[in-house]
Design an enzyme around this catalytic site. Sequence first.
Site, short mmCIF file in Angstrom:
data_model
loop_
_atom_site.label_atom_id
_atom_site.label_comp_id
_atom_site.label_asym_id
_atom_site.label_seq_id
_atom_site.Cartn_x
_atom_site.Cartn_y
_atom_site.Cartn_z
CG ASP A 32 133.25 111.54 44.61
OD1 ASP A 32 133.64 110.96 43.59
OD2 ASP A 32 132.53 111.00 45.46
CG ASP A 64 131.45 108.78 40.57
OD1 ASP A 64 131.87 107.62 40.72
OD2 ASP A 64 131.58 109.67 41.44
#
Length: 163
Positions: A122, A140
């Site tokens: 991330d 995401d």
Amino acid sequence: MTRHPAIFARPLPAICFIVLALLLDQAIKYLVETSLPLQQPVPVMPMLALYRTHNLGVAFSMLSDAHGWFIVGLRIAIVAFVFWLWRRTSPVHHFAHLGFVMIIAGAIGNIIDRFVYGHVIDYVLFYTQTWSFAVFNLADSLITVGAAFIILDEFTVTRARKG
């Protein structure tokens, strides 16, 4: 009024979108993994930073304590379910089909991370001085926006039936 079939209801455009999204997702994650310091914000603009972190769970680090293979299995089951929905949904549902391919691409992108890195990479952080949003990635975002498109499709189809 005849509605034309959605472009992403056809297999070839859907596969092309998924492959391109996966290539972009994985290229960005490779650059992030090899170029950004771990867990140190790199400001981009006010309230936005690049922030490399490793997520062992699913969205928003939920299930971080779960076994890695459980997470992979869960993601594979989600991809299979969304693929099943994609096949069963009428081809005139444009937003839904776009949403399905976005969710599939995002989920596969995060599955690839699990196999390649052992975790999901991330790197996008929105924040203020008193608040920060969960760190996330392109995959995401594809999943989130894809889900929004499916919901939007439900509203537009329901409205069209009433009209």
